[in-house]
Design a protein around this motif. Structure first.
Motif, PDB file in Angstrom:
ATOM      1  N   SER A  13      19.534  36.448  30.593  1.00 51.44           N
ATOM      2  CA  SER A  13      19.347  37.503  29.401  1.00 51.44           C
ATOM      3  C   SER A  13      18.169  38.330  29.429  1.00 51.44           C
ATOM      4  CB  SER A  13      19.427  36.582  28.200  1.00 51.44           C
ATOM      5  OG  SER A  13      18.247  35.846  28.123  1.00 51.44           O
ATOM      6  N   SER A  14      18.241  39.304  28.627  1.00 54.38           N
ATOM      7  CA  SER A  14      17.239  40.322  28.697  1.00 54.38           C
ATOM      8  C   SER A  14      15.896  39.577  27.897  1.00 54.38           C
ATOM      9  CB  SER A  14      17.490  41.555  28.030  1.00 54.38           C
ATOM     10  OG  SER A  14      16.606  42.382  27.545  1.00 54.38           O
TER      11      SER A  14
ATOM     12  N   HIS B  88      24.094  50.599  27.224  1.00 55.54           N
ATOM     13  CA  HIS B  88      23.905  49.145  27.491  1.00 55.54           C
ATOM     14  C   HIS B  88      25.020  48.576  28.435  1.00 55.54           C
ATOM     15  CE1 HIS B  88      20.501  48.690  25.156  1.00 55.54           C
ATOM     16  NE2 HIS B  88      20.050  47.607  25.780  1.00 55.54           N
TER      17      HIS B  88
ATOM     18  N   ASN C  81      31.352  37.345  16.993  1.00 49.31           N
ATOM     19  CA  ASN C  81      31.182  38.139  17.910  1.00 49.31           C
ATOM     20  C   ASN C  81      30.192  39.058  17.444  1.00 49.31           C
ATOM     21  OD1 ASN C  81      32.888  37.031  20.322  1.00 49.31           O
ATOM     22  ND2 ASN C  81      34.447  37.527  18.864  1.00 49.31           N
TER      23      ASN C  81
ATOM     24  N   HIS D 153      24.117  43.486  22.780  1.00 53.42           N
ATOM     25  CA  HIS D 153      23.048  44.277  23.263  1.00 53.42           C
ATOM     26  C   HIS D 153      21.811  44.482  22.350  1.00 53.42           C
ATOM     27  CE1 HIS D 153      25.518  47.194  21.519  1.00 53.42           C
ATOM     28  NE2 HIS D 153      24.581  47.855  21.330  1.00 53.42           N
TER      29      HIS D 153
ATOM     30  N   ASN E  85      13.755  38.278  17.101  1.00 50.75           N
ATOM     31  CA  ASN E  85      13.389  39.228  17.957  1.00 50.75           C
ATOM     32  C   ASN E  85      13.899  39.438  19.244  1.00 50.75           C
ATOM     33  OD1 ASN E  85      11.055  40.443  16.325  1.00 50.75           O
ATOM     34  ND2 ASN E  85      10.081  38.324  16.510  1.00 50.75           N
TER      35      ASN E  85
ATOM     36  N   TYR F 262      14.211  41.510  26.405  1.00 54.65           N
ATOM     37  CA  TYR F 262      13.646  42.423  25.476  1.00 54.65           C
ATOM     38  C   TYR F 262      13.457  41.894  23.891  1.00 54.65           C
ATOM     39  CZ  TYR F 262      14.019  46.368  22.466  1.00 54.65           C
ATOM     40  OH  TYR F 262      13.751  47.408  21.548  1.00 54.65           O
ATOM     41  N   ARG F 263      12.236  42.415  23.520  1.00 56.81           N
ATOM     42  CA  ARG F 263      11.877  42.011  21.906  1.00 56.81           C
ATOM     43  C   ARG F 263      11.730  43.203  21.206  1.00 56.81           C
ATOM     44  NH1 ARG F 263       9.171  36.895  21.771  1.00 56.81           N
ATOM     45  NH2 ARG F 263       7.984  37.689  20.181  1.00 56.81           N
ATOM     46  N   SER F 264      12.165  43.169  19.974  1.00 56.97           N
ATOM     47  CA  SER F 264      11.966  44.137  19.046  1.00 56.97           C
ATOM     48  C   SER F 264      10.772  43.829  18.152  1.00 56.97           C
ATOM     49  CB  SER F 264      13.334  44.262  18.472  1.00 56.97           C
ATOM     50  OG  SER F 264      13.681  43.308  17.806  1.00 56.97           O
TER      51      SER F 264
ATOM     52  N   ASN G 278      33.772  42.640  18.856  1.00 56.72           N
ATOM     53  CA  ASN G 278      33.102  43.058  17.609  1.00 56.72           C
ATOM     54  C   ASN G 278      33.694  43.865  16.741  1.00 56.72           C
ATOM     55  OD1 ASN G 278      31.164  41.594  19.021  1.00 56.72           O
ATOM     56  ND2 ASN G 278      30.491  43.689  20.034  1.00 56.72           N
TER      57      ASN G 278
ATOM     58  N   SER H  71      23.437  52.973  21.716  1.00 51.95           N
ATOM     59  CA  SER H  71      22.833  51.871  22.351  1.00 51.95           C
ATOM     60  C   SER H  71      24.063  51.257  22.856  1.00 51.95           C
ATOM     61  CB  SER H  71      22.394  51.068  21.048  1.00 51.95           C
ATOM     62  OG  SER H  71      22.371  49.764  21.449  1.00 51.95           O
ATOM     63  N   GLN H  72      25.158  51.081  22.547  1.00 52.65           N
ATOM     64  CA  GLN H  72      26.296  50.248  22.975  1.00 52.65           C
ATOM     65  C   GLN H  72      26.614  51.002  24.500  1.00 52.65           C
ATOM     66  OE1 GLN H  72      29.568  50.229  20.314  1.00 52.65           O
ATOM     67  NE2 GLN H  72      30.191  48.320  21.155  1.00 52.65           N
TER      68      GLN H  72
ATOM     69  N   THR I  51      19.054  43.287  19.066  1.00 46.34           N
ATOM     70  CA  THR I  51      18.165  41.959  18.687  1.00 46.34           C
ATOM     71  C   THR I  51      18.791  41.571  17.404  1.00 46.34           C
ATOM     72  OG1 THR I  51      16.667  43.056  17.692  1.00 46.34           O
ATOM     73  CG2 THR I  51      16.184  42.903  20.101  1.00 46.34           C
TER      74      THR I  51
END
Lengths: 238, 520
Positions: B275-276, B305, A87, A91, A130, B278-280, B376, B301-302, A93
């Motif tokens: 799913s998003s 989101h 897990n 959120h 990415n 989003y790319r980094s 997590n 960020s958590q 990448t």
């Protein structure tokens, strides 16, 4: 030289269930150590105690000579752990997650870039890193967890059922990485249900049943003349 | 046993963690404390409505009580459901299982609506029962309207639930066109709720020029919630017809809405779970930071989101920021005029510290920050980072949220409100003590009672023991000094300073205790 020493480990849960009972084993540098047992035998509990997730009721655990109870941070900095169900932070990448882990282990930028490049290429994850982890399959999450574990080059690699969800190519690559880690002076301690893999890959195995260690030592010595599967079934019928 | 009931039963067991409660002493304690929290809240709601109904009786307008209670309870249901409908209806963790089982979409949706209905019925019950009792005690006995009032109680949640779920549905649909859908969802929710409150407020104030208090009340009640018109005494239409119409319309609207959502369920869930995109950028991402900074960034960020977390734990901070911006750009006199207060400077200079503190205490993501790690948690548990550092990152995240609203509030109060030096110092320092206390208390309780096995964030963000206890204690720390000031009466400023000192000491003790732990 021992990299992991478990001495008389006993773990009793709050519901009074004794999950592990007086377990003692040693993993030396250069070992690929397979930890085998049926469902609910105490494998995951033992692993979670070793990596500092569970406290213990009795016994001692040493990693590279340091006690996980007294020096948890020193111990944790020497190991990498991958659970059976990786897990991860969905959120983030893949790159963000690996970088986060590298930060926690204080890996210098140049080394992390080099290692991320090497292992993401090896596990065919470079383009996918990415994207947000929420879009990954189970196998991709497993591979991301493996890359993040390798980025800080642990002395001891602890894996709980590492081959679940991996495709044949990724399984093969993981075995290669395990061999490489051992060749560099590290050690591997992993639990598995895949007895064929354990038999072929591990130089040492330990078998746990109902929380008690049944056998431990070099694979050939433990299983004797029979196959590992036959030995395992014999133990299950005790 | 119908499948709808089976699904509903499972949701109740799962949502209220009924099985866990039976398992051990610790869980039992948690259950008792949770139940105590819920009962206290219900009691406070009932008491408030009892006194509101009595106030109407004193005005000689007891005939307005049913309409008033329906109006206010519906508004509360609309507000509460809008905050949580999406977490229950679309994109929940059990959907993969449900969609592959031999169950009709209509049965899934019906069970989810039934579940929401039961929660909302409790809200309607808390509002309408106490008010209804006052109404019955002060109205000549007539079994028929009384019985109809009780029956209508079961139908009151229907329409507000549909409106709130429709809002959620729009959000899921429009959000699918945005790259960062969570930020959109949060903004959309706040704007929608802000608009609802604004429109209701404007409508309620629109009848102020009317001299007849009865006409003014009727005007305000129906403008807050138009269907409440069925509960107003019209001599031309008899009560049974009015209430039968209300029940009929509510039922038809509810039935049609469930039919519509059932038909669109699969496509809506596809949209919600896509799913998003989003790319980094690898070059920017692979950069060395300290473990604390890495943990702090992860926390931020958590939090952002999680739509549920932002919407619920961000409410106080956003309200305070909006209030402060209003105070900066509009004059306090305008604010006073708007809320009907003559000496607004005097009020704000005295109650400023407690207003800021109350709003900051409403935003306490620290009370669920550890539980939010969920499955997590193994990542930080097995990492070479001290418990203190992990907790500090969570405190820092909450403090950052508070700091934004606090700075705006301080700017607004010090520049726009006439205060003496001591009042300025109080406004500057007392909210800091309240903020530190609520955050440390929340984190301390969450450290003691974490829940990593949730399926829906709503469980830890809204219903968990640390959140409820932190809210109750924070509420008491705010209401307590005001009550003492009003009832005894004790001077407010010294009282607040005394409480602030106690809070700082309590925060230090809780922080030390939490950081001493070896396992998280």
């Amino acid at each position: 030289m021992a990299i992991l020493e478990i001495k008389n480990l006993t773990k009793i849960y709050k519901n009074k269930k004794k999950a592990v009972d007086q377990l003692t084993l040693t993993v030396d540098k250069g070992d690929i150590f397979g930890f085998i047992g049926g469902n609910g035998s105490g494998k995951t509990t033992t692993i979670k105690a070793v990596v500092g997730i569970h406290n213990i009721n009795q016994g001692e655990i040493f990693i590279d000579g340091h006690s996980i109870i007294k020096e948890p941070l020193t111990c944790k900095s020497k190991i990498a752990y991958i659970p059976d169900h990786p897990n991860l932070y969905e959120h983030l990448t893949g790159y963000q997650y690996i970088n986060f882990i590298a930060d926690l282990y204080n890996v210098p930028t140049s080394k992390r870039k080099q290692r991320v490049q090497k292992y993401s290429d090896l596990f065919a994850m470079t383009p996918a890193l990415n994207h947000a982890i929420s879009s990954y399959s189970h196998g991709m999450k497993q591979r991301t967890a493996i890359i993040s574990a390798l980025v800080h080059q642990p002395k001891l690699f602890i894996l709980d059922e590492p081959f679940i969800g991996l495709d044949p190519k990724a399984s093969y690559l993981l075995k290669q990485v395990m061999q490489e880690c051992v060749a560099n002076g590290g050690a591997i301690f992993f639990s598995t249900h895949v007895l064929d893999v354990a038999e072929k890959l591990c130089n040492k195995i330990a078998l746990i049943h109902h929380g008690k260690l049944i056998a431990s030592g070099p694979t050939e010595t433990v299983k004797g003349n029979q196959s590992l599967e036959a030995f395992f079934m014999e133990v299950q019928n005790i | 046993m119908s499948k709808t009931y089976l699904l509903f039963r499972i949701q109740i067991i799962n949502y209220l963690a009924l099985n866990e409660m039976k398992q051990s002493g610790q869980k039992k304690k948690t259950a008792i404390t949770l139940a105590f929290g819920v009962v206290t809240l219900m009691f406070l709601l009932c008491t408030y409505n009892w006194f509101t109904a009595l106030a109407l009786v004193e005005l000689g307008k007891q005939a307005f009580i049913p309409a008033y209670m329906v109006s206010v309870s519906s508004f509360a249901i609309l507000f509460l459901t809008a905050l949580r409908s999406n977490g229950i209806l679309y994109g929940s963790h059990d959907l993969d299982l449900l969609l592959t089982a031999p169950i009709k979409h209509s049965e899934i949706i019906s069970s989810k609506f039934l579940f929401m209905y039961v929660l909302n019925f409790l809200v309607a019950f808390a509002f309408m029962t106490s008010g209804g009792v006052v109404w019955m005690l002060h109205t000549p006995f007539d079994i028929f309207p009384f019985a109809l009032y009780v029956i209508s109680l079961f139908f009151v949640p229907f329409i507000p639930m549909c409106i709130a779920s429709l809002l959620g549905l729009c959000m899921v649909y429009i959000g699918s066109f945005f790259k960062n859908r969570n930020i959109f969802a949060v903004l959309f929710s706040f704007i929608s709720l802000g608009l609802i409150v604004y429109v209701a407020n404007v409508n309620m104030h629109s009848g102020e020029g009317i001299t007849n208090i009865g006409v003014m009340l009727a005007n305000q009640i129906t403008k807050l919630y138009p269907p409440a018109v069925f509960f107003l005494d019209h001599s031309s239409i008899s009560a049974p017809i009015r209430l039968a119409s209300f029940i009929g319309i509510s039922t038809v609207v509810f039935y049609l809405f469930i039919k519509f959502v059932s038909a669109q369920f699969r496509s809506l869930n596809d949209i919600a779970s896509t799913s998003s995109k989003y790319r980094s950028n690898e070059k920017k991402v692979l950069k060395h930071r300290s473990p604390f900074v890495a943990l702090y960034r992860k926390e931020v960020s958590q939090f952002f989101h999680s739509y549920t977390a932002v919407l619920n734990a961000g409410l106080g901070v956003i309200s305070l920021s909006v209030f402060s911006i209003f105070l900066i750009f509009a004059s306090p006199e305008q604010l006073g005029k708007y809320i009907g207060m003559d000496n607004i400077h005097h009020f704000l200079s005295i109650y400023g510290p407690i207003i800021i503190s109350a709003m900051l205490s409403l935003s306490c993501p620290a009370a669920f920050a550890i539980s939010l790690e969920g499955r997590n948690i193994w990542i930080v548990q097995s990492s070479p980072v001290s418990i203190k550092k992990i907790l500090n990152s969570k405190l820092a995240m909450n403090l950052t949220l508070h700091a934004i609203a606090y700075c705006l509030a301080i700017l607004a109060f010090t520049t726009r409100v006439q205060m003496d030096t001591l009042q300025i110092i109080s406004t500057l320092l007392i909210p800091i003590a309240f903020s530190l206390f609520s955050i440390t208390l929340g984190l301390f309780l969450n450290k003691k009672y974490p829940n990593f096995t949730w399926e829906n964030e709503m469980i830890i963000v809204k219903q968990s023991l640390p959140v409820i206890i932190t809210s109750l204690i924070s509420m008491l720390t705010v209401v307590g000094p005001i009550m003492l000031h009003w009832i005894l009466p004790l001077p407010l400023q010294p009282l607040l300073w005394g409480i602030a000192v106690v809070m700082i000491v309590a925060s230090a003790i809780m922080y030390q205790k939490a950081c001493k732990a070896t396992y998280i």
